[in-house]
Motif scaffolding. Structure first.
Motif, short mmCIF file in Angstrom:
data_model
loop_
_atom_site.label_atom_id
_atom_site.label_comp_id
_atom_site.label_asym_id
_atom_site.label_seq_id
_atom_site.Cartn_x
_atom_site.Cartn_y
_atom_site.Cartn_z
N THR A 285 0.84 -1.20 0.00
CA THR A 285 0.00 0.00 0.00
C THR A 285 0.87 1.25 0.00
O THR A 285 0.47 2.29 -0.51
CB THR A 285 -0.96 0.02 1.22
N GLU A 286 2.09 1.14 0.53
CA GLU A 286 2.99 2.29 0.57
C GLU A 286 3.61 2.60 -0.80
O GLU A 286 3.85 3.76 -1.12
CB GLU A 286 4.12 2.05 1.59
N ASN A 287 3.89 1.57 -1.62
CA ASN A 287 4.57 1.83 -2.89
C ASN A 287 3.68 1.64 -4.12
O ASN A 287 4.15 1.75 -5.24
CB ASN A 287 5.84 0.97 -3.01
N ILE A 288 2.40 1.36 -3.93
CA ILE A 288 1.53 1.06 -5.08
C ILE A 288 1.43 2.23 -6.06
O ILE A 288 1.39 2.04 -7.26
CB ILE A 288 0.14 0.58 -4.62
N ALA A 289 1.47 3.47 -5.55
CA ALA A 289 1.41 4.64 -6.44
C ALA A 289 2.66 4.72 -7.30
O ALA A 289 2.60 5.03 -8.49
CB ALA A 289 1.24 5.92 -5.63
N GLU A 290 3.81 4.39 -6.72
CA GLU A 290 5.08 4.39 -7.46
C GLU A 290 5.07 3.30 -8.53
O GLU A 290 5.45 3.53 -9.68
CB GLU A 290 6.24 4.17 -6.48
N VAL A 291 4.59 2.10 -8.17
CA VAL A 291 4.52 0.99 -9.14
C VAL A 291 3.56 1.34 -10.27
O VAL A 291 3.83 1.05 -11.43
CB VAL A 291 4.10 -0.32 -8.43
N ALA A 292 2.45 1.99 -9.93
CA ALA A 292 1.45 2.34 -10.95
C ALA A 292 2.04 3.19 -12.06
O ALA A 292 1.61 3.09 -13.21
CB ALA A 292 0.27 3.07 -10.28
N LYS A 293 3.03 4.00 -11.76
CA LYS A 293 3.67 4.83 -12.79
C LYS A 293 4.25 3.99 -13.93
O LYS A 293 4.34 4.45 -15.05
CB LYS A 293 4.80 5.67 -12.17
N TYR A 294 4.62 2.75 -13.61
CA TYR A 294 5.28 1.89 -14.60
C TYR A 294 4.35 0.89 -15.27
O TYR A 294 4.68 0.35 -16.32
CB TYR A 294 6.43 1.12 -13.94
N VAL A 295 3.18 0.61 -14.65
CA VAL A 295 2.34 -0.46 -15.19
C VAL A 295 0.89 -0.08 -15.49
O VAL A 295 0.19 -0.86 -16.12
CB VAL A 295 2.37 -1.71 -14.27
N GLY A 296 0.42 1.08 -15.03
CA GLY A 296 -0.98 1.42 -15.31
C GLY A 296 -1.47 2.58 -14.47
O GLY A 296 -0.69 3.45 -14.07
N ASP A 297 -2.78 2.58 -14.19
CA ASP A 297 -3.42 3.68 -13.45
C ASP A 297 -3.84 3.23 -12.07
O ASP A 297 -4.48 2.19 -11.91
CB ASP A 297 -4.67 4.16 -14.20
N LEU A 298 -3.53 4.04 -11.06
CA LEU A 298 -3.93 3.75 -9.69
C LEU A 298 -5.42 3.99 -9.54
O LEU A 298 -5.93 5.04 -9.93
CB LEU A 298 -3.14 4.62 -8.71
N ARG A 299 -6.13 3.01 -9.00
CA ARG A 299 -7.57 3.11 -8.77
C ARG A 299 -7.86 2.69 -7.33
O ARG A 299 -6.96 2.22 -6.63
CB ARG A 299 -8.35 2.19 -9.73
N GLU A 300 -9.12 2.79 -6.95
CA GLU A 300 -9.51 2.41 -5.60
C GLU A 300 -10.85 1.70 -5.65
O GLU A 300 -11.78 2.17 -6.30
CB GLU A 300 -9.60 3.67 -4.73
N LYS A 301 -10.94 0.55 -4.96
CA LYS A 301 -12.22 -0.17 -4.87
C LYS A 301 -13.16 0.60 -3.96
O LYS A 301 -12.75 1.53 -3.26
CB LYS A 301 -11.97 -1.58 -4.33
N GLU A 302 -14.43 0.22 -3.93
CA GLU A 302 -15.43 0.89 -3.11
C GLU A 302 -15.06 0.89 -1.63
O GLU A 302 -15.39 1.81 -0.90
CB GLU A 302 -16.80 0.26 -3.31
N ASP A 303 -14.37 -0.20 -1.20
CA ASP A 303 -13.99 -0.29 0.22
C ASP A 303 -12.69 0.46 0.53
O ASP A 303 -12.20 0.42 1.65
CB ASP A 303 -13.87 -1.75 0.66
N GLY A 304 -12.13 1.15 -0.46
CA GLY A 304 -10.92 1.94 -0.25
C GLY A 304 -9.62 1.22 -0.55
O GLY A 304 -8.54 1.79 -0.46
N THR A 305 -9.70 -0.07 -0.95
CA THR A 305 -8.50 -0.83 -1.28
C THR A 305 -7.91 -0.32 -2.59
O THR A 305 -8.60 -0.29 -3.61
CB THR A 305 -8.84 -2.33 -1.43
N PRO A 306 -6.62 0.05 -2.57
CA PRO A 306 -6.00 0.52 -3.82
C PRO A 306 -5.65 -0.65 -4.74
O PRO A 306 -5.36 -1.76 -4.27
CB PRO A 306 -4.74 1.23 -3.33
N TYR A 307 -5.72 -0.40 -6.02
CA TYR A 307 -5.26 -1.38 -7.01
C TYR A 307 -4.81 -0.62 -8.25
O TYR A 307 -5.08 0.57 -8.40
CB TYR A 307 -6.35 -2.40 -7.35
N ILE A 308 -4.11 -1.33 -9.11
CA ILE A 308 -3.64 -0.73 -10.36
C ILE A 308 -4.41 -1.37 -11.50
O ILE A 308 -4.43 -2.60 -11.63
CB ILE A 308 -2.12 -0.96 -10.56
#
Length: 161
Positions: free
Chosen positions: A76-99
């Motif tokens: 959860t700490e580095n998902i925004a950084e990883v998203a820069k290389y593989v796709g777009d950062l999104r968030e599920k309805e429950d607040g869980t981040p995903y790319i």
């Protein structure tokens, strides 16, 4: 009337002895009709010829060439950084981040969640679920490194001619 369960059904060997099945059933497996009280037979000569020829061929054993990748676990700490290389950062309805993965960049997955791994090998970037990553990769150690170098060096010599 009580329905039969799997444990109630008794299995018998077919006439050729390769398959077990309940009485009164015939089973077709790759061009062979297996039966209990009558001889088993091949019903498609084209398929049986192909299968038979496979067993007459001389096979040689091969080991898949190892390769080394660099990997980082997605958190959860580095998902925004990883998203820069593989796709777009999104968030599920429950607040869980995903790319949401850009398939042109990483063709093997659609979404990346915390707990996944991102690998790179040269220009190639891939993402794997924790389960798949653990099944396919082990961390390189001083014990493994010489073996990988030996396998890689050997294949490079063969490719060079």
């Amino acid at each position: 009337m009580r329905l039969k369960t799997r444990s109630d059904i008794q299995l018998y060997p077919c006439e050729c002895g390769t398959t077990k099945m309940p009485k009164g059933i015939e089973i077709s497996i790759i061009g062979v009709r297996h039966r209990i009280f009558d001889p088993c037979y091949m019903f498609d000569d084209k398929i049986s010829d192909k299968i038979g020829s496979i067993f007459n061929m001389n096979f040689t054993s091969f080991v898949r060439k190892p390769f080394v990748v660099e990997a980082v676990e997605v958190t959860t700490e580095n998902i925004a950084e990883v998203a820069k290389y593989v796709g777009d950062l999104r968030e599920k309805e429950d607040g869980t981040p995903y790319i949401l993965v850009d398939r042109r960049l990483v063709p093997n997955v659609f979404r990346v969640y915390p707990g996944f791994f991102m690998t790179r090998m040269g220009e190639n970037v891939r993402c794997y679920s924790r389960k798949i990553f653990k099944e396919q990769f082990i961390q390189q150690t001083d014990e493994i490194k010489p073996w990988v170098e030996f396998m890689t060096r050997d294949s490079e010599k063969l490719a060079a001619g």
